[in-house]
Design a protein around this motif. Sequence first.
Motif, short mmCIF file in Angstrom:
data_model
loop_
_atom_site.label_atom_id
_atom_site.label_comp_id
_atom_site.label_asym_id
_atom_site.label_seq_id
_atom_site.Cartn_x
_atom_site.Cartn_y
_atom_site.Cartn_z
N ALA A 126 67.68 -6.45 59.32
CA ALA A 126 66.65 -7.26 58.64
C ALA A 126 67.06 -7.55 57.18
O ALA A 126 68.04 -7.00 56.70
CB ALA A 126 65.27 -6.63 58.71
N GLY A 127 66.28 -8.41 56.50
CA GLY A 127 66.66 -8.97 55.19
C GLY A 127 67.33 -8.01 54.24
O GLY A 127 68.46 -8.25 53.78
N LEU A 128 66.70 -6.89 53.95
CA LEU A 128 67.26 -5.92 53.00
C LEU A 128 68.39 -5.12 53.64
O LEU A 128 69.45 -4.93 53.03
CB LEU A 128 66.13 -4.99 52.52
CG LEU A 128 66.51 -3.98 51.46
CD1 LEU A 128 66.70 -4.65 50.11
CD2 LEU A 128 65.42 -2.91 51.34
N ARG A 164 77.72 -8.41 53.81
CA ARG A 164 76.40 -9.03 53.90
C ARG A 164 76.26 -9.85 55.16
O ARG A 164 77.14 -10.65 55.49
CB ARG A 164 76.20 -10.02 52.75
CG ARG A 164 76.09 -9.40 51.41
CD ARG A 164 75.68 -10.44 50.41
NE ARG A 164 74.51 -11.17 50.90
CZ ARG A 164 73.80 -12.00 50.16
NH1 ARG A 164 74.13 -12.21 48.93
NH2 ARG A 164 72.76 -12.62 50.66
N GLY A 167 62.92 -5.13 56.13
CA GLY A 167 62.65 -6.48 55.62
C GLY A 167 61.40 -6.40 54.77
O GLY A 167 61.11 -5.35 54.19
N ASN A 168 60.65 -7.49 54.73
CA ASN A 168 59.37 -7.45 54.06
C ASN A 168 58.46 -6.41 54.68
O ASN A 168 57.83 -5.62 54.02
CB ASN A 168 58.73 -8.82 54.20
CG ASN A 168 58.47 -9.43 52.88
OD1 ASN A 168 58.16 -8.72 51.93
ND2 ASN A 168 58.60 -10.74 52.82
N GLY A 169 58.41 -6.46 56.03
CA GLY A 169 57.83 -5.36 56.80
C GLY A 169 59.01 -4.47 57.16
O GLY A 169 60.10 -4.97 57.37
N GLU A 175 65.33 -5.51 42.31
CA GLU A 175 66.67 -5.02 41.93
C GLU A 175 67.08 -5.63 40.58
O GLU A 175 67.65 -4.94 39.74
CB GLU A 175 67.70 -5.37 43.02
CG GLU A 175 67.56 -4.49 44.27
CD GLU A 175 68.55 -4.84 45.40
OE1 GLU A 175 68.51 -4.14 46.42
OE2 GLU A 175 69.33 -5.79 45.27
N SER A 190 57.25 -8.60 45.48
CA SER A 190 57.45 -7.91 46.76
C SER A 190 58.86 -8.14 47.26
O SER A 190 59.29 -7.55 48.24
CB SER A 190 56.45 -8.44 47.79
OG SER A 190 56.71 -9.81 48.04
N ASP A 191 59.59 -9.00 46.58
CA ASP A 191 60.94 -9.34 47.02
C ASP A 191 61.95 -8.39 46.37
O ASP A 191 62.01 -8.28 45.14
CB ASP A 191 61.27 -10.80 46.66
CG ASP A 191 62.53 -11.27 47.35
OD1 ASP A 191 63.60 -10.65 47.14
OD2 ASP A 191 62.45 -12.25 48.11
N PHE A 192 62.73 -7.72 47.21
CA PHE A 192 63.65 -6.71 46.71
C PHE A 192 64.68 -7.28 45.73
O PHE A 192 65.16 -6.57 44.86
CB PHE A 192 64.35 -6.00 47.87
CG PHE A 192 63.47 -4.97 48.54
CD1 PHE A 192 63.45 -3.66 48.10
CD2 PHE A 192 62.65 -5.32 49.59
CE1 PHE A 192 62.65 -2.71 48.70
CE2 PHE A 192 61.83 -4.38 50.20
CZ PHE A 192 61.82 -3.07 49.76
N ARG A 193 65.02 -8.57 45.92
CA ARG A 193 65.99 -9.17 44.99
C ARG A 193 65.44 -9.18 43.57
O ARG A 193 66.13 -8.83 42.61
CB ARG A 193 66.34 -10.59 45.42
CG ARG A 193 67.26 -10.61 46.61
CD ARG A 193 67.27 -11.95 47.26
NE ARG A 193 66.00 -12.19 47.95
CZ ARG A 193 65.85 -13.07 48.93
NH1 ARG A 193 66.88 -13.79 49.32
NH2 ARG A 193 64.68 -13.24 49.52
N ASN A 207 71.52 -7.25 53.91
CA ASN A 207 72.08 -7.87 52.71
C ASN A 207 72.27 -6.98 51.48
O ASN A 207 73.01 -7.36 50.58
CB ASN A 207 71.19 -9.05 52.28
CG ASN A 207 71.25 -10.17 53.30
OD1 ASN A 207 72.31 -10.70 53.58
ND2 ASN A 207 70.11 -10.49 53.89
N SER A 208 71.59 -5.85 51.42
CA SER A 208 71.66 -5.08 50.18
C SER A 208 72.52 -3.83 50.31
O SER A 208 72.09 -2.81 50.84
CB SER A 208 70.24 -4.71 49.72
OG SER A 208 70.32 -3.90 48.56
#
Length: 398
Positions: free
Chosen positions: A330-332, A362, A210-212, A288, A282-285, A335-336
Motif C-alpha cells: 500500500a501507499g506508505l 519504490r 496506506g491511509n487506512g 515526513e 494525514s498524508d505521510f509525505r 513507497n517509504s
Amino acid sequence: MNVLVINCGSSSLKYQLINMNDESVLAKGLVERIGIEGSVLKHEKTGMDKVVIQEPMKDHKDAINHVLTALVDANYGAVKSLDEVDAVGHRVVHGGEKFADSVLITDEVIKAMKECIELAPLHNPPNIIGIEACQELLPSVPMVGVFDTAFHQTMPPVSYIYPLPYELYEELGIRRYGFHGTSHKYVSERVEALTGKELEGMKIITCHLGNGASLTAIKDGKSFDTSMGMTPLEGLVMGTRCGDIDPAIVTFLMNKKNISAEQVDNLMNKKSGVLGISGVSSDFRDIEGAADEGNTRAQLALDKFAYTVKKYIGSYAAAMGGVDVLVFTAGLGENSAPARKQVCEGLEFLGVEIDDAKNNTRGKEAEISKDNSKVKVYVIPTNEELMIARDTKALAHK
Ligand code: ADP
C-alpha cells in the motif's frame, strides 16, 4: 474475456477494465463528486493521455452510465461495444459472517448484503447502489461481489471474539471481522510466487500501510489474525483514524465535552491518527517533510505509527509461534523506505534484518532483507483490482 472492476464509495467510483487473457489493464478511471456540484470523470485508456469529463452526475447510475460511455468512445474508449464487457466485479466492504468468499451476485446475495449494512453503514450502501445500477445498465452481464472481510473469515474464535458479553456477538454480530482482505490475500499469493514455496507451513505477516492501515498474520495461507476489527477503526494508528485506544475515552469525551456519539465517532475516524498527533496532515509525505524540518509533533506521529506497527509484528510473531516472511504494501509500505526501516529497526531479535541499499526501492516488487536474514522481507505492490477481476472471471465462468 474482459472484466470491469467497480469500487463505489459514497460520492466516488473507481474502475478498471481488465483483459483477463493477459491480465492487462485496458482502461481505468475515477469519478468524483457524484451527486454533488462539480461531478467529474477522469478516464485513462492505457497508452493515452487522461481525459477529464466534467458533467453533472446526479447519482451512481448516472456516473456508471458516463463510465460505460467513456469505455466505448471512438477516441479514448477501450472496446467497440459493451458486448465486450463479459463480467463485472464489485468491491464490497463488509460481508459479515455471511460471505467467506467471493460470490456470483443474485437477488438472494443482494438481500444478504443488505443485511450487512448495519455493520458498515457508510460503506455497504454505495457498494450495493453500484451493483444495482450496473444490473440495470448491463442486465445480461454476470456480476460478482468480492468482500474486504472474506479472507479473514478463517480467523479462529480466539482471534475474532471480543471480551464482551457473548450474547452481543450472537444478537448483534459484534466480533472482529477485519478488512483489506483482498490486499492481504493478493500479496500473500505473491509471496508464494516470489519464494517458490507453498504457503502451507509458512508464517507471513503482511503490513498494508496506506491511509487506512492493517496488519494480518497469515498461517498456511489463511488469515489467522488481523488488526482491524468489527469496523476499520481498530488496530494501527492511521492517517486520520485512531486505531486502538482505551475504550473508556469514548464515554469520558462524551461527558467532558458534552458531545454526541456521532461526534466522538467523527473525531476518532476523521481527526485522529497521524493527523491528530501531528496537526500537520494525514498524508505521510507531508508529515515526513515537516519532521525533517524539525516539527516535533510530526516526528512523534511518525514514531507512534512505526512503534505500533512494530508492536503488532511482535504480537503476531508470538501468536503464530514465529514468522518467516514480512511484507510491506500500500501507499506508505510500497513507497517509504524510511518508514519500513523504522518499523524493522529493533526486530533483529526476531531475525528481521533489512538491507539499506535494497530497501532504497519504490513501488515495485523487491526483496529488501539481507541475504542472511532469517525472515525474508518484501515490498509487494498490492493489486486489489486484479484480485477482484480474477475472482470475477472464475465465478462468471461457472
Ligand atoms: P488508501 O488506498 O488507503 O487511500 P494508499 O494505499 O493509496 O491509501 O496510501 C496513501 C498514503 O500513502 C498517503 O497517505 C501517503 O501518505 C502515503 N504515501 C504514498 N507515497 C508515499 C511516499 N513516497 N512517501 C511516503 N508516503 C507515501
